[in-house]
Structures are given as structure tokens and as C-alpha cells.
Design an enzyme around this catalytic site. Sequence first.
Site, PDB file in Angstrom:
ATOM      1  N   ASP A 109      -0.927   2.574  -8.994  1.00 30.93           N
ATOM      2  CA  ASP A 109      -1.751   1.820  -9.953  1.00 30.93           C
ATOM      3  C   ASP A 109      -1.569   2.324 -11.391  1.00 30.93           C
ATOM      4  OD1 ASP A 109      -2.802   0.452  -7.742  1.00 30.93           O
ATOM      5  OD2 ASP A 109      -4.314   1.994  -7.447  1.00 30.93           O
TER       6      ASP A 109
ATOM      7  N   LEU B 118       3.759   3.960  -1.496  1.00 28.57           N
ATOM      8  CA  LEU B 118       4.356   4.330  -2.784  1.00 28.57           C
ATOM      9  C   LEU B 118       5.873   4.179  -2.682  1.00 28.57           C
ATOM     10  CD1 LEU B 118       3.436   5.365  -5.564  1.00 28.57           C
ATOM     11  CD2 LEU B 118       4.061   7.650  -4.780  1.00 28.57           C
TER      12      LEU B 118
ATOM     13  N   HIS C 284      -3.884  -5.125  -9.459  1.00 29.91           N
ATOM     14  CA  HIS C 284      -4.909  -4.231  -8.926  1.00 29.91           C
ATOM     15  C   HIS C 284      -6.278  -4.872  -9.187  1.00 29.91           C
ATOM     16  CE1 HIS C 284      -6.620  -0.461  -7.587  1.00 29.91           C
ATOM     17  NE2 HIS C 284      -7.474  -0.535  -8.596  1.00 29.91           N
TER      18      HIS C 284
ATOM     19  N   LEU D  82       0.790  -1.230   0.000  1.00 29.68           N
ATOM     20  CA  LEU D  82       0.000   0.000   0.000  1.00 29.68           C
ATOM     21  C   LEU D  82       0.826   1.286   0.000  1.00 29.68           C
ATOM     22  CD1 LEU D  82      -2.859  -1.063   2.463  1.00 29.68           C
ATOM     23  CD2 LEU D  82      -2.905  -0.984  -0.045  1.00 29.68           C
TER      24      LEU D  82
ATOM     25  N   GLU E 189      -7.794 -12.952  -9.877  1.00 31.28           N
ATOM     26  CA  GLU E 189      -6.428 -12.521  -9.564  1.00 31.28           C
ATOM     27  C   GLU E 189      -5.499 -13.714  -9.358  1.00 31.28           C
ATOM     28  OE1 GLU E 189      -5.823  -9.489  -6.559  1.00 31.28           O
ATOM     29  OE2 GLU E 189      -7.950  -8.960  -6.680  1.00 31.28           O
TER      30      GLU E 189
HETATM   31  C1  GRF Z   1      -5.582  -7.836  -3.855  1.00 30.40           C
HETATM   32  O1  GRF Z   1      -6.932  -7.656  -4.175  1.00 30.40           O
HETATM   33  C2  GRF Z   1      -4.728  -7.114  -4.859  1.00 30.40           C
HETATM   34  O2  GRF Z   1      -5.329  -6.973  -6.095  1.00 30.40           O
HETATM   35  C3  GRF Z   1      -4.557  -5.760  -4.278  1.00 30.40           C
HETATM   36  O3  GRF Z   1      -4.566  -5.944  -2.895  1.00 30.40           O
HETATM   37  C4  GRF Z   1      -5.217  -7.148  -2.571  1.00 30.40           C
HETATM   38  C5  GRF Z   1      -4.229  -7.914  -1.785  1.00 30.40           C
HETATM   39  O4  GRF Z   1      -4.802  -8.751  -0.850  1.00 30.40           O
HETATM   40  N1  GRF Z   1      -3.373  -5.136  -4.778  1.00 30.40           N
HETATM   41  P1  GRF Z   1      -3.814  -9.530   0.123  1.00 30.40           P
HETATM   42  O5  GRF Z   1      -3.103  -8.490   0.940  1.00 30.40           O
HETATM   43  O6  GRF Z   1      -2.874 -10.300  -0.732  1.00 30.40           O
HETATM   44  O7  GRF Z   1      -4.655 -10.425   0.979  1.00 30.40           O
END
Ligand code: GRF
Length: 221
Positions: free
Chosen positions: A176, A120, A135, A118, A205
Site C-alpha cells: 500500500d 507482496l 486501497h 494480497l 472504488e
Molecule cells: C477492494 O476493496 C480493494 O480496494 C482492495 O481489496 C478489495 C478487493 O475486493 N484492494 P475484491 O477482491 O475485488 O472483491
Amino acid sequence: MSRTPCCRYLALPLGSERRRRYLFVMSASPIRLAVLISGGGRTLINLHQRIDSGRLDARIAGVISSRAAVAGVARAREAGLPVEVVSRRKLDDDAFQHCLTDAVVRLEPDLVCMAGFLSLWRIPDALHSRVINIHPALLPDFGGPGMYGLRVHRAVLDAGRAESGCTVHYCDNEYDHGPIILQTRVPVLPGDTAESLAARVFEAECETYPRAIQMIAGGAA
Ligand code: GRF
């Protein structure tokens, strides 16, 4: 094989796409990953399981978390993966950037995978085009600062979209943002909540991220 400091491709002239790909494909099997997390670690564990079951030809060299007390750190340790915490809270931005880059470089990765990271990161030039992110939406829509977790899926529902999905992209120094490698679409169904849509997107994902990594390892992205 001995490894040069940082990444092997640093030895190549900058800007030479063909030589970059050539060296990468020839020398990096299995591809060596550094995985950056800040939260639950589900994405990390999915990659780990894919590797363990032989469905992804890669190796996780180490995990770096920007938060200490998150499930992802515990999960990574349970999985036997080396974890380092570079705490965003305990450091000012310059120190954070420096320590993060240092931790990544020490892992000598071929590829850096953000997996729910999360913060940068100001990606150093030497690692440019070697950092990817997933993402949970179809970028360029529904991305950017503050667009994470259920907020993304709520925004998709509020916009009345019939489709959502996930995007794997190369990272630049914006949230992103960067060239798209792979996208998978999923439908938004009647009665969807942010949670149900998130679960459908996450399933996508779990297929899309390993596939994108395999594409990069094979020189196809
Ligand atoms: C996922 O949905 C991914 O796309 C986004 O953050 C989420 C990560 O979940 N970047 P986790 O921390 O791996 O449980």
C-alpha cells in the site's frame, strides 16, 4: 501490430518521462491490462463491465490469481477472461516471485492492476511505474501489512475518523505504498459498521479505479 517481449515501452531509455508518456499514449489504445487478484474479484468484474459497456477504453489481457479456490477465479472464467493461478501457498517466495513475474510478462501488459491482490510482489525494474493498486482507505493512513478487507474499515471507525475513501497509487515494493494517483473521499456516517462503510467505499472504488486507469492511458498521471 507486433509486440516486443514484455512491454513496448521497454524499448525506451529508462528515466525518460516524456518519452515514456509519448510512446504510451501513442501506441497503447486500448490500454492492455493484466489484473492481479487474490479474492472476490469484484474490482476485476467492475473493470470488465466498464470496458464491456464502453466506459473504459482498455482491454483485459489476462487475470492472475495468487489463490486457486477464490470467487474471483470463477468470476473471471465466467466473464470469459483468461485466468492463470500462481499459487502463493504452493510455492516458496523465490519461486512465487519468479512465476508471477513470468506470468505478468507473458501477458505483455501496458499496465498491471492489482485488484484485491494480497501478496507482496517484488516488481521488476522494467515494470516500475506500470503497476497500480487500489486501497480502500485514504493512504497513507490505514494501509500496510495486515490492512485489508474489513480490518481497514474497523480501524477507520476505531480511530473516530469523519471521512474515509479510496486511493489508487503506483506500487513499489512495500504494501500500500507508492505515489498517489487519485483519491476519493466518502463520509463516515453515524451508526456506520465496518460493513456499511466498506460498501460506501467500494462504490467510490468502482468509479475511481477506472478513472485512474483512463488518466494513465491518456498520459495524465
Ligand atoms: C477492494 O476493496 C480493494 O480496494 C482492495 O481489496 C478489495 C478487493 O475486493 N484492494 P475484491 O477482491 O475485488 O472483491
